[in-house]
Write a protein that holds these residues in place. Sequence first.
Motif, PDB file in Angstrom:
ATOM      1  N   ARG A 171       7.231  14.860   1.226  1.00  0.00           N
ATOM      2  CA  ARG A 171       6.520  13.600   1.430  1.00  0.00           C
ATOM      3  C   ARG A 171       7.361  12.653   2.282  1.00  0.00           C
ATOM      4  NH1 ARG A 171       1.559  13.125  -1.754  1.00  0.00           N
ATOM      5  NH2 ARG A 171       1.554  15.060  -2.945  1.00  0.00           N
ATOM      6  N   VAL A 172       6.679  11.656   2.839  1.00  0.00           N
ATOM      7  CA  VAL A 172       7.362  10.609   3.594  1.00  0.00           C
ATOM      8  C   VAL A 172       7.478   9.367   2.719  1.00  0.00           C
ATOM      9  CG1 VAL A 172       5.262   9.701   4.678  1.00  0.00           C
ATOM     10  CG2 VAL A 172       7.469   9.400   5.819  1.00  0.00           C
ATOM     11  N   THR A 225       9.749   5.278   2.539  1.00  0.00           N
ATOM     12  CA  THR A 225      10.554   4.275   3.227  1.00  0.00           C
ATOM     13  C   THR A 225      11.759   3.916   2.365  1.00  0.00           C
ATOM     14  OG1 THR A 225       8.607   3.358   4.332  1.00  0.00           O
ATOM     15  CG2 THR A 225      10.551   1.950   4.209  1.00  0.00           C
ATOM     16  N   GLN A 259      11.796   5.278   7.633  1.00  0.00           N
ATOM     17  CA  GLN A 259      11.018   6.303   6.938  1.00  0.00           C
ATOM     18  C   GLN A 259      11.747   7.648   7.036  1.00  0.00           C
ATOM     19  OE1 GLN A 259       6.876   5.834   8.541  1.00  0.00           O
ATOM     20  NE2 GLN A 259       6.465   5.514   6.360  1.00  0.00           N
ATOM     21  N   ALA A 261      11.748  11.973   5.345  1.00  0.00           N
ATOM     22  CA  ALA A 261      11.046  13.042   4.640  1.00  0.00           C
ATOM     23  C   ALA A 261      11.926  13.522   3.492  1.00  0.00           C
ATOM     24  CB  ALA A 261      10.739  14.199   5.588  1.00  0.00           C
ATOM     25  N   THR A 274      16.447  14.343   0.150  1.00  0.00           N
ATOM     26  CA  THR A 274      16.202  13.762   1.461  1.00  0.00           C
ATOM     27  C   THR A 274      16.558  14.811   2.507  1.00  0.00           C
ATOM     28  OG1 THR A 274      16.765  11.595   0.558  1.00  0.00           O
ATOM     29  CG2 THR A 274      16.738  11.800   2.956  1.00  0.00           C
ATOM     30  N   THR A 330      12.610  12.218  10.326  1.00  0.00           N
ATOM     31  CA  THR A 330      11.790  11.014  10.280  1.00  0.00           C
ATOM     32  C   THR A 330      10.535  11.212  11.116  1.00  0.00           C
ATOM     33  OG1 THR A 330      12.873  10.013  12.182  1.00  0.00           O
ATOM     34  CG2 THR A 330      13.818   9.531  10.043  1.00  0.00           C
ATOM     35  N   PRO A 331       9.416  10.582  10.738  1.00  0.00           N
ATOM     36  CA  PRO A 331       8.222  10.673  11.590  1.00  0.00           C
ATOM     37  C   PRO A 331       8.440   9.892  12.884  1.00  0.00           C
ATOM     38  CG  PRO A 331       7.816   9.230   9.715  1.00  0.00           C
ATOM     39  CD  PRO A 331       9.189   9.796   9.531  1.00  0.00           C
ATOM     40  N   ASP A 387       5.219   5.252  12.506  1.00  0.00           N
ATOM     41  CA  ASP A 387       5.060   4.861  11.105  1.00  0.00           C
ATOM     42  C   ASP A 387       3.810   5.507  10.525  1.00  0.00           C
ATOM     43  OD1 ASP A 387       7.329   3.307  11.101  1.00  0.00           O
ATOM     44  OD2 ASP A 387       6.271   1.406  11.323  1.00  0.00           O
ATOM     45  N   ASN A 442       3.397   5.598   3.339  1.00  0.00           N
ATOM     46  CA  ASN A 442       4.295   6.200   2.361  1.00  0.00           C
ATOM     47  C   ASN A 442       3.510   7.123   1.446  1.00  0.00           C
ATOM     48  OD1 ASN A 442       6.593   4.897   3.283  1.00  0.00           O
ATOM     49  ND2 ASN A 442       6.335   3.167   1.890  1.00  0.00           N
ATOM     50  N   LEU A 460       3.664  16.415   4.078  1.00  0.00           N
ATOM     51  CA  LEU A 460       3.873  17.254   5.258  1.00  0.00           C
ATOM     52  C   LEU A 460       2.920  18.446   5.216  1.00  0.00           C
ATOM     53  CD1 LEU A 460       5.830  17.791   7.752  1.00  0.00           C
ATOM     54  CD2 LEU A 460       6.931  19.418   6.209  1.00  0.00           C
TER      55      LEU A 460
END
Length: 123
Positions: free
Chosen positions: A26-27, A29, A76, A78, A97, A111-112, A115, A118, A122
């Motif tokens: 998941r993403v 912040t 942000q 992943a 992380t 990172t994506p 933006d 949240n 993926l």
Amino acid sequence: MHVTHDAAAGIAAEIGFDAFLAVDIRVGTIIEALPFPQARKPAYRLAIDFGPVIGIKRSSAQITEHYTLEDLAGRQVAAVVNFPPRQIGPMMSEVLTLGFPDADGKVVLVTPSKDVPNGGRLF
């Protein structure tokens, strides 16, 4: 199956798509980054907001070579959110992380490029 962190070791064993889906990436912040002097290897303690469903999770990340504490808040990243928590020194790391090694093996965060909300998964 043993998976190595050595990029030169080659490609890991082939897996089915269901195995990929079992890893929940998941993403989120970063909302707080603190020093982590108790860690064996240089690391930071992160608090990462994964949105209303998953919430805020903690992570220990060995990212001190490329990032300062000031660089991290608002970034942000992943992370794998469905591994069991792991004790790292005095803290419980709840998510992994993700990063890639640079030419010297130091971690560069995943990172994506834009933006995104949240908690996005993926795929």
